[in-house]
Design a protein around this motif. Sequence first.
Motif, PDB file in Angstrom:
ATOM      1  N   ALA A 152     -38.377 -11.637  32.981  1.00 35.95           N
ATOM      2  CA  ALA A 152     -37.889 -10.882  33.705  1.00 35.95           C
ATOM      3  C   ALA A 152     -37.845  -9.351  33.070  1.00 35.95           C
ATOM      4  CB  ALA A 152     -36.282 -11.009  34.102  1.00 35.95           C
ATOM      5  N   GLY A 153     -38.370  -9.240  31.922  1.00 35.01           N
ATOM      6  CA  GLY A 153     -38.648  -8.054  31.260  1.00 35.01           C
ATOM      7  C   GLY A 153     -37.630  -7.749  30.420  1.00 35.01           C
ATOM      8  N   PHE A 154     -36.801  -8.656  30.108  1.00 34.69           N
ATOM      9  CA  PHE A 154     -35.482  -8.238  29.266  1.00 34.69           C
ATOM     10  C   PHE A 154     -35.455  -9.193  27.887  1.00 34.69           C
ATOM     11  CE2 PHE A 154     -34.487  -7.430  33.494  1.00 34.69           C
ATOM     12  CZ  PHE A 154     -33.872  -5.969  33.496  1.00 34.69           C
ATOM     13  N   ARG A 155     -34.478  -8.902  26.966  1.00 32.47           N
ATOM     14  CA  ARG A 155     -34.006  -9.851  25.754  1.00 32.47           C
ATOM     15  C   ARG A 155     -33.008 -10.398  25.892  1.00 32.47           C
ATOM     16  NH1 ARG A 155     -33.758  -4.761  22.104  1.00 32.47           N
ATOM     17  NH2 ARG A 155     -32.360  -4.141  23.574  1.00 32.47           N
ATOM     18  N   ASP A 156     -33.026 -11.570  25.203  1.00 32.79           N
ATOM     19  CA  ASP A 156     -31.711 -12.346  25.177  1.00 32.79           C
ATOM     20  C   ASP A 156     -30.447 -11.552  24.593  1.00 32.79           C
ATOM     21  OD1 ASP A 156     -33.080 -12.462  22.639  1.00 32.79           O
ATOM     22  OD2 ASP A 156     -31.936 -14.362  22.085  1.00 32.79           O
ATOM     23  N   SER A 157     -30.772 -10.541  23.984  1.00 27.20           N
ATOM     24  CA  SER A 157     -29.555  -9.695  23.353  1.00 27.20           C
ATOM     25  C   SER A 157     -28.982  -9.044  24.518  1.00 27.20           C
ATOM     26  CB  SER A 157     -29.792  -9.016  22.161  1.00 27.20           C
ATOM     27  OG  SER A 157     -31.128  -8.185  22.366  1.00 27.20           O
ATOM     28  N   ASP A 158     -29.760  -9.025  25.426  1.00 27.43           N
ATOM     29  CA  ASP A 158     -29.283  -8.134  26.615  1.00 27.43           C
ATOM     30  C   ASP A 158     -27.986  -8.637  27.335  1.00 27.43           C
ATOM     31  OD1 ASP A 158     -30.982  -5.808  26.251  1.00 27.43           O
ATOM     32  OD2 ASP A 158     -32.300  -6.831  27.571  1.00 27.43           O
ATOM     33  N   VAL A 159     -27.698  -9.978  27.275  1.00 29.27           N
ATOM     34  CA  VAL A 159     -26.905 -10.633  27.984  1.00 29.27           C
ATOM     35  C   VAL A 159     -26.014 -11.327  26.828  1.00 29.27           C
ATOM     36  CG1 VAL A 159     -28.159 -11.179  29.948  1.00 29.27           C
ATOM     37  CG2 VAL A 159     -28.047 -12.850  28.208  1.00 29.27           C
ATOM     38  N   GLU A 160     -24.584 -12.048  27.192  1.00 27.84           N
ATOM     39  CA  GLU A 160     -23.880 -12.704  26.373  1.00 27.84           C
ATOM     40  C   GLU A 160     -23.277 -13.837  27.258  1.00 27.84           C
ATOM     41  OE1 GLU A 160     -21.035 -10.052  25.092  1.00 27.84           O
ATOM     42  OE2 GLU A 160     -19.986  -9.494  26.924  1.00 27.84           O
ATOM     43  N   VAL A 161     -22.860 -14.921  26.443  1.00 27.47           N
ATOM     44  CA  VAL A 161     -22.090 -16.097  27.074  1.00 27.47           C
ATOM     45  C   VAL A 161     -20.844 -15.744  27.451  1.00 27.47           C
ATOM     46  CG1 VAL A 161     -21.310 -18.403  26.704  1.00 27.47           C
ATOM     47  CG2 VAL A 161     -23.581 -17.772  26.016  1.00 27.47           C
ATOM     48  N   ALA A 162     -20.541 -15.554  28.770  1.00 31.66           N
ATOM     49  CA  ALA A 162     -19.195 -15.286  29.309  1.00 31.66           C
ATOM     50  C   ALA A 162     -18.249 -16.477  28.820  1.00 31.66           C
ATOM     51  CB  ALA A 162     -19.077 -14.920  30.558  1.00 31.66           C
ATOM     52  N   PHE A 163     -18.581 -17.737  29.139  1.00 28.43           N
ATOM     53  CA  PHE A 163     -17.910 -18.975  29.088  1.00 28.43           C
ATOM     54  C   PHE A 163     -18.975 -20.076  29.687  1.00 28.43           C
ATOM     55  CE2 PHE A 163     -17.119 -17.387  33.371  1.00 28.43           C
ATOM     56  CZ  PHE A 163     -17.418 -18.475  34.013  1.00 28.43           C
ATOM     57  N   ARG A 164     -18.391 -21.430  29.184  1.00 32.04           N
ATOM     58  CA  ARG A 164     -19.049 -22.402  29.188  1.00 32.04           C
ATOM     59  C   ARG A 164     -18.505 -23.505  30.041  1.00 32.04           C
ATOM     60  NH1 ARG A 164     -20.475 -20.629  23.865  1.00 32.04           N
ATOM     61  NH2 ARG A 164     -22.732 -20.527  23.578  1.00 32.04           N
ATOM     62  N   LEU A 165     -19.024 -24.056  30.996  1.00 29.32           N
ATOM     63  CA  LEU A 165     -18.439 -25.209  31.655  1.00 29.32           C
ATOM     64  C   LEU A 165     -18.945 -26.523  31.096  1.00 29.32           C
ATOM     65  CD1 LEU A 165     -19.092 -23.808  35.624  1.00 29.32           C
ATOM     66  CD2 LEU A 165     -16.991 -23.498  33.875  1.00 29.32           C
ATOM     67  N   ASP A 166     -19.385 -27.493  32.134  1.00 28.33           N
ATOM     68  CA  ASP A 166     -19.516 -28.808  31.647  1.00 28.33           C
ATOM     69  C   ASP A 166     -20.892 -29.155  31.064  1.00 28.33           C
ATOM     70  OD1 ASP A 166     -17.163 -29.221  32.835  1.00 28.33           O
ATOM     71  OD2 ASP A 166     -17.868 -30.616  34.254  1.00 28.33           O
ATOM     72  N   LEU A 167     -20.941 -30.071  30.177  1.00 30.41           N
ATOM     73  CA  LEU A 167     -22.155 -30.723  29.514  1.00 30.41           C
ATOM     74  C   LEU A 167     -22.720 -31.685  30.371  1.00 30.41           C
ATOM     75  CD1 LEU A 167     -24.236 -30.241  26.922  1.00 30.41           C
ATOM     76  CD2 LEU A 167     -22.846 -32.141  25.855  1.00 30.41           C
ATOM     77  N   VAL A 168     -23.897 -31.782  31.040  1.00 29.24           N
ATOM     78  CA  VAL A 168     -24.016 -32.792  31.899  1.00 29.24           C
ATOM     79  C   VAL A 168     -25.759 -33.194  31.591  1.00 29.24           C
ATOM     80  CG1 VAL A 168     -22.777 -31.898  33.947  1.00 29.24           C
ATOM     81  CG2 VAL A 168     -25.059 -30.885  33.437  1.00 29.24           C
ATOM     82  N   GLY A 169     -25.907 -34.478  31.729  1.00 32.83           N
ATOM     83  CA  GLY A 169     -27.080 -35.185  31.607  1.00 32.83           C
ATOM     84  C   GLY A 169     -28.048 -35.083  32.693  1.00 32.83           C
ATOM     85  N   VAL A 170     -29.421 -34.503  32.050  1.00 33.45           N
ATOM     86  CA  VAL A 170     -30.681 -34.328  32.810  1.00 33.45           C
ATOM     87  C   VAL A 170     -31.547 -35.398  32.866  1.00 33.45           C
ATOM     88  CG1 VAL A 170     -32.487 -32.833  33.352  1.00 33.45           C
ATOM     89  CG2 VAL A 170     -30.340 -31.955  32.218  1.00 33.45           C
ATOM     90  N   HIS A 171     -32.280 -36.105  33.865  1.00 31.10           N
ATOM     91  CA  HIS A 171     -32.788 -37.105  34.014  1.00 31.10           C
ATOM     92  C   HIS A 171     -34.162 -37.069  34.709  1.00 31.10           C
ATOM     93  CE1 HIS A 171     -28.579 -38.477  33.861  1.00 31.10           C
ATOM     94  NE2 HIS A 171     -28.934 -39.758  33.374  1.00 31.10           N
ATOM     95  N   PHE A 172     -34.878 -38.120  34.398  1.00 26.99           N
ATOM     96  CA  PHE A 172     -36.266 -38.149  35.592  1.00 26.99           C
ATOM     97  C   PHE A 172     -35.508 -38.896  36.888  1.00 26.99           C
ATOM     98  CE2 PHE A 172     -38.782 -39.282  31.588  1.00 26.99           C
ATOM     99  CZ  PHE A 172     -39.403 -38.288  31.580  1.00 26.99           C
ATOM    100  N   ALA A 173     -36.115 -38.501  37.923  1.00 29.20           N
ATOM    101  CA  ALA A 173     -35.470 -39.091  39.146  1.00 29.20           C
ATOM    102  C   ALA A 173     -36.655 -39.286  40.237  1.00 29.20           C
ATOM    103  CB  ALA A 173     -34.586 -37.848  39.986  1.00 29.20           C
ATOM    104  N   PHE A 174     -36.424 -40.540  40.922  1.00 28.83           N
ATOM    105  CA  PHE A 174     -37.453 -41.218  41.731  1.00 28.83           C
ATOM    106  C   PHE A 174     -36.777 -41.104  43.051  1.00 28.83           C
ATOM    107  CE2 PHE A 174     -38.154 -42.574  37.307  1.00 28.83           C
ATOM    108  CZ  PHE A 174     -39.664 -42.606  37.335  1.00 28.83           C
TER     109      PHE A 174
END
Length: 253
Positions: free
Chosen positions: A185-207
């Motif tokens: 998008a033309g920006f740096r990661d330092s241009d944003v910050e983590v405001a808060f975190r929600l859940d940790l969820v598992g990512v899968h292959f799906a058929f």
Amino acid sequence: MNALRLAWILCWFLSGVAVAAPLKIYGMESAPISFLSSGQPDGFAVELARAIQTRLGQHDAIEIVPWARANTLAVAAPGVMLLSIVRTAERARTMHFVGPIFNTRVTAFASKGKAAEWRQRQVDLRTLRGGARRGSIFVTLPREQGYQIVDETNTSETAAKMLMNGRFDLWFDGEELYVDALRLAGFRDSDVEVAFRLDLVGVHFAFSNGTSADIIRDWAQALRAMKRDGSFLKIYRKWLAPHQMPADVALQH
């Protein structure tokens, strides 16, 4: 179709030999999980899927397509595989899952300095305008927890642009995705910050429903074998951070 070819195909069917339909495998533009590099699919899920294909002697093509298209195909037709998707109760009605292949943290990002400003003003974060990638867990989970998703975008890159342009206050995405989205998008990661975190969820292959049970079983067995013998870990460490490792891998190594 000429007569000779038709006769050959009929002989196969009459002899009781099944011709396996190709598996249609789709990822989306979402670095470092799956993306196009010099016109070719690349990323963690792509490399992992290809390693499993090698074990199974399969050669089905992997395509990088818009998420909405991939999701629609997976709901509508058998023989479709999505490279990375969070398992939910709703999705389990139309898909079969193999994994997890990694964990993602649903995270709210804000423009740099905003979080401190909101704390000082005692702003209720659930009243802020949020945005996330359409059809993703980054939309559904915040909404379930009372946050306001007012904009749904086609890509994480678009969401990053909209956050930085003030179109919304909170951008919900995965912590493994935001750096590349901002860069595109033309920006740096330092241009944003983590405001808060929600859940940790598992990512899968799906058929998709209707996909051969043998195919799903073979992929599940191959993935388990790779987690046991260390080959999964070798690929994983190339792409992702330790805290995103699936528990069944972390416990073995």
